[in-house]
Design a protein around this motif. Structure first.
Motif, short mmCIF file in Angstrom:
data_model
loop_
_atom_site.label_atom_id
_atom_site.label_comp_id
_atom_site.label_asym_id
_atom_site.label_seq_id
_atom_site.Cartn_x
_atom_site.Cartn_y
_atom_site.Cartn_z
N ASN A 131 0.83 -1.21 0.00
CA ASN A 131 0.00 0.00 0.00
C ASN A 131 0.86 1.26 0.00
OD1 ASN A 131 -2.38 -1.37 -0.18
ND2 ASN A 131 -2.89 -1.21 1.98
N ARG A 185 1.76 1.87 -3.54
CA ARG A 185 0.59 2.31 -4.30
C ARG A 185 0.24 3.77 -4.00
NH1 ARG A 185 -3.91 -1.62 -2.96
NH2 ARG A 185 -5.03 -0.48 -4.56
N HIS A 219 0.03 6.96 -6.64
CA HIS A 219 -1.07 7.93 -6.72
C HIS A 219 -0.54 9.36 -6.63
CE1 HIS A 219 -4.68 5.47 -6.85
NE2 HIS A 219 -4.17 4.69 -5.91
N SER A 232 -9.80 4.89 -3.91
CA SER A 232 -9.29 4.18 -5.09
C SER A 232 -8.53 2.91 -4.72
CB SER A 232 -8.41 5.09 -5.93
OG SER A 232 -7.21 5.38 -5.26
N MET A 233 -8.01 2.87 -3.49
CA MET A 233 -7.25 1.70 -3.05
C MET A 233 -8.09 0.72 -2.23
SD MET A 233 -3.60 3.47 -2.02
CE MET A 233 -3.05 1.98 -1.20
#
Length: 107
Positions: free
Chosen positions: A9, A12, A16, A31-32
């Motif tokens: 995460n 990620r 973003h 979005s995650m």
């Protein structure tokens, strides 16, 4: 595909922010598929480790990625966050981070 992925995460969230440095935490979280509190914790971790800095822009935050920082994995110390993001986020994000675009065919 199963319920696992290749990126954490934290990685990620960096992706973003590479695409949109002004992205709101609630939008990142949505979005995650994580909570806004989790997104806040990840941004706090990344800030504390020196990978990003946060600046106020009116009522919103703007994040700056410190592309020169090495990846956190001990076996990957010769690679930087900027190289990682340029590979995954594409040439436009690489240019925003001050990284040269990757040449096709080179790994």
């Amino acid at each position: 595909m199963g319920s696992w992925g290749f990126l954490s995460n934290h990685g990620r969230v960096l992706l973003h922010l590479a695409h949109d440095p002004g992205m709101r935490l609630r939008d990142i979280a949505a979005s995650m598929g994580i909570t806004e509190r989790s997104a806040f914790g990840i941004v706090t971790d990344l800030t504390g480790a020196g990978y990003i800095s946060k600046h106020k822009d009116g009522r919103r935050n703007h994040y700056q990625i410190h592309a020169h920082q090495p990846l956190p994995e001990p076996t990957s110390r010769e690679r930087t966050i900027g190289e990682f993001l340029a590979l995954l986020a594409g040439p436009a994000a690489a240019a925003d981070l001050g990284q040269p675009p990757r040449e096709e065919g080179h790994r």
